[in-house]
Design an enzyme around this catalytic site. Structure first.
Site, PDB file in Angstrom:
ATOM      1  N   TYR A  23      76.081 -93.097   3.725  1.00 49.49           N
ATOM      2  CA  TYR A  23      75.977 -94.547   3.942  1.00 49.49           C
ATOM      3  C   TYR A  23      77.343 -95.202   4.118  1.00 49.49           C
ATOM      4  O   TYR A  23      78.309 -94.825   3.452  1.00 49.49           O
ATOM      5  CB  TYR A  23      75.351 -95.222   2.721  1.00 49.49           C
ATOM      6  CG  TYR A  23      73.946 -94.801   2.381  1.00 49.49           C
ATOM      7  CD1 TYR A  23      72.923 -94.879   3.315  1.00 49.49           C
ATOM      8  CD2 TYR A  23      73.639 -94.359   1.094  1.00 49.49           C
ATOM      9  CE1 TYR A  23      71.630 -94.512   2.976  1.00 49.49           C
ATOM     10  CE2 TYR A  23      72.342 -93.993   0.752  1.00 49.49           C
ATOM     11  CZ  TYR A  23      71.344 -94.058   1.708  1.00 49.49           C
ATOM     12  OH  TYR A  23      70.076 -93.705   1.370  1.00 49.49           O
ATOM     13  N   TYR A  24      77.406 -96.199   4.966  1.00 44.54           N
ATOM     14  CA  TYR A  24      78.558 -97.111   5.065  1.00 44.54           C
ATOM     15  C   TYR A  24      77.960 -98.516   4.972  1.00 44.54           C
ATOM     16  O   TYR A  24      77.746 -99.181   5.994  1.00 44.54           O
ATOM     17  CB  TYR A  24      79.309 -96.904   6.390  1.00 44.54           C
ATOM     18  CG  TYR A  24      79.927 -95.526   6.478  1.00 44.54           C
ATOM     19  CD1 TYR A  24      81.246 -95.321   6.090  1.00 44.54           C
ATOM     20  CD2 TYR A  24      79.178 -94.435   6.898  1.00 44.54           C
ATOM     21  CE1 TYR A  24      81.810 -94.050   6.134  1.00 44.54           C
ATOM     22  CE2 TYR A  24      79.721 -93.159   6.937  1.00 44.54           C
ATOM     23  CZ  TYR A  24      81.040 -92.974   6.558  1.00 44.54           C
ATOM     24  OH  TYR A  24      81.584 -91.720   6.597  1.00 44.54           O
TER      25      TYR A  24
ATOM     26  N   GLY B 165      54.425 -84.803  -2.346  1.00 43.18           N
ATOM     27  CA  GLY B 165      54.955 -84.180  -1.123  1.00 43.18           C
ATOM     28  C   GLY B 165      53.896 -83.481  -0.303  1.00 43.18           C
ATOM     29  O   GLY B 165      52.814 -84.034  -0.043  1.00 43.18           O
TER      30      GLY B 165
ATOM     31  N   GLY C 141      49.989 -83.218  -1.738  1.00 42.83           N
ATOM     32  CA  GLY C 141      49.032 -84.316  -1.628  1.00 42.83           C
ATOM     33  C   GLY C 141      49.449 -85.471  -2.512  1.00 42.83           C
ATOM     34  O   GLY C 141      50.606 -85.564  -2.911  1.00 42.83           O
TER      35      GLY C 141
ATOM     36  N   ALA D 262      59.175 -90.440   5.733  1.00 39.17           N
ATOM     37  CA  ALA D 262      57.770 -90.056   5.494  1.00 39.17           C
ATOM     38  C   ALA D 262      57.145 -90.924   4.391  1.00 39.17           C
ATOM     39  O   ALA D 262      55.980 -91.332   4.488  1.00 39.17           O
ATOM     40  CB  ALA D 262      57.685 -88.584   5.128  1.00 39.17           C
ATOM     41  N   GLY D 263      57.944 -91.227   3.364  1.00 41.73           N
ATOM     42  CA  GLY D 263      57.420 -92.052   2.269  1.00 41.73           C
ATOM     43  C   GLY D 263      57.100 -93.464   2.735  1.00 41.73           C
ATOM     44  O   GLY D 263      56.117 -94.077   2.290  1.00 41.73           O
ATOM     45  N   ASP D 264      57.926 -93.973   3.645  1.00 43.53           N
ATOM     46  CA  ASP D 264      57.671 -95.321   4.178  1.00 43.53           C
ATOM     47  C   ASP D 264      56.407 -95.282   5.048  1.00 43.53           C
ATOM     48  O   ASP D 264      55.607 -96.226   5.049  1.00 43.53           O
ATOM     49  CB  ASP D 264      58.863 -95.810   5.013  1.00 43.53           C
ATOM     50  CG  ASP D 264      60.181 -95.611   4.272  1.00 43.53           C
ATOM     51  OD1 ASP D 264      60.181 -95.744   3.032  1.00 43.53           O
ATOM     52  OD2 ASP D 264      61.188 -95.293   4.929  1.00 43.53           O
TER      53      ASP D 264
HETATM   54  O1  LIG Z   1      68.201 -94.697   2.550  1.00 47.87           O
HETATM   55  C1  LIG Z   1      68.059 -95.893   2.776  1.00 47.87           C
HETATM   56  O2  LIG Z   1      68.484 -96.773   2.029  1.00 47.87           O
HETATM   57  C2  LIG Z   1      67.331 -96.318   3.958  1.00 47.87           C
HETATM   58  O3  LIG Z   1      66.706 -97.340   3.912  1.00 47.87           O
HETATM   59  C3  LIG Z   1      67.367 -95.436   5.156  1.00 47.87           C
HETATM   60  C4  LIG Z   1      66.094 -94.725   5.497  1.00 47.87           C
HETATM   61  O4  LIG Z   1      65.453 -95.379   6.553  1.00 47.87           O
HETATM   62  C5  LIG Z   1      65.166 -94.548   4.327  1.00 47.87           C
HETATM   63  O5  LIG Z   1      65.847 -93.800   3.361  1.00 47.87           O
HETATM   64  C6  LIG Z   1      63.909 -93.806   4.655  1.00 47.87           C
HETATM   65  O6  LIG Z   1      63.033 -93.911   3.560  1.00 47.87           O
END
Ligand SMILES: O=C(O)C(=O)C[C@H](O)[C@H](O)CO
Length: 318
Positions: free
Chosen positions: A103-104, A226, A229, A255-257
């Protein structure tokens, strides 16, 4: 509006070749952010979703807003921040099964979100308010904003959905644990993964986790295991809804989103909880089939095709 969500989206750069990113010379530019991924997932399934955020008053912020709005998400409550840039993140595909993110985003426009960005009228028109545990990790103003958003939602009978989305690199373990537990206690529906449950409560046992999250205050606990299920717990009992088989996972990020979008889509359509979870499983599985955080989010027909084809319909009320 069916769902309003709040959070940061970043410009996402992915090297055009796999392997160590230090050797990459060209990158594809996409966008990713847990909350807007979920909102795009809902829009793609035909629902109305709104996203509250701040983006930099820069080219990436403008492109991001065009993109998310173009996906059909309402962006009326997104502000251009003149003082801070749009956050960035890089996704490195080192080798199969080894994907790393960098991340940046420190001091980004979205990290300057605060209670001043909350519009009561915008939140109150929604059926659901979706929040994630990424936002409070961004800054103290973000952290203070979420309980306020939840309060506004509750005053207007808006159901609060909380996805812990633990991002360890953004904050200390202690801060993360106490804040995520506080937010889980405020939510009506929680969407943790088993590992997040383990981080919060020190157990991976699904029944134990279900009980602990319910005790914490949630009405519905949707516990993601995961590729196995998803478990569902509420005061009436529990169920396990198996996942859909996927041959190869191209990119699991998002995938979680996708799960959250599919599950909320099911609730909005009035499906039973089990069938809503099953839709969540289907959307989550489909997201892993394409590179990018939102590129694999399916349209309705693709979800129906998977649900009808697969035996994932077996659901056991326990
Ligand atoms: O990691 C994060 O903070 C993000 O929001 C980026 C990705 O889109 C997210 O991790 C996917 O769930």
């Amino acid at each position: 509006m069916n769902v309003v969500t709040i959070g940061e989206t970043m410009a996402l750069f992915t090297p055009d070749q796999n392997g160590l990113m230090r050797y990459a010379h060209s990158y594809s530019r996409k966008f990713g952010g847990a909350e807007s991924n979920m909102a795009i997932g809902l829009a793609r399934l035909g629902h109305q979703a709104g996203w509250i955020s701040r983006v930099g008053d820069d080219e990436l912020g403008k492109a991001m807003l065009h993109f998310i709005r173009g996906e059909g998400v309402n962006t009326d409550c997104v502000t251009f921040d003149k003082e801070a840039p749009t956050g960035l993140y890089f996704k490195e595909f080192r080798k199969a099964g080894d994907i790393r993110v960098q991340y940046y985003r420190k001091g980004s426009a979205a990290s300057r979100l605060s209670t001043a960005d909350l519009d009561e009228n915008y939140i109150k028109q929604a059926d659901y308010l979706h929040i994630s545990g990424i936002t409070p990790a961004l800054s103290s103003s973000c952290r203070n904003m979420l309980p306020e958003a939840v309060k506004t939602a509750k005053e207007h009978g808006v159901t609060v959905v909380f996805d812990p989305n633990l991002r360890r690199s953004l904050w200390s373990e202690e801060e993360a644990r106490s804040t995520l537990l506080e937010l889980a206690a405020l939510a009506d529906i929680v969407l943790p993964g088993i590992d997040e449950g383990d981080f919060l409560f020190g157990t991976k046992n699904p029944d134990e986790l279900g009980r602990l999250f319910l005790q914490q205050g949630a009405g519905d606990v949707v516990l993601k295991a995961g590729s196995k299920g998803t478990y569902h717990f509420n005061k009436n009992g529990s169920a396990f809804i198996p996942s859909f088989d996927v041959e190869t996972v191209v990119d699991p990020v998002g995938a979680g989103d996708g799960f959250a979008a599919g599950y909320l889509s099911g609730l909005i359509d009035g499906l039973s909880t089990e069938n809503a979870v099953q839709r969540g499983n289907a959307v989550g599985a489909l997201v892993t089939q394409a590179e990018g955080d939102v590129e694999g989010l399916p349209e309705r027909g693709d979800v129906e095709a998977l649900v009808n084809k697969d035996s994932g319909t077996e659901d056991v009320r326990r």
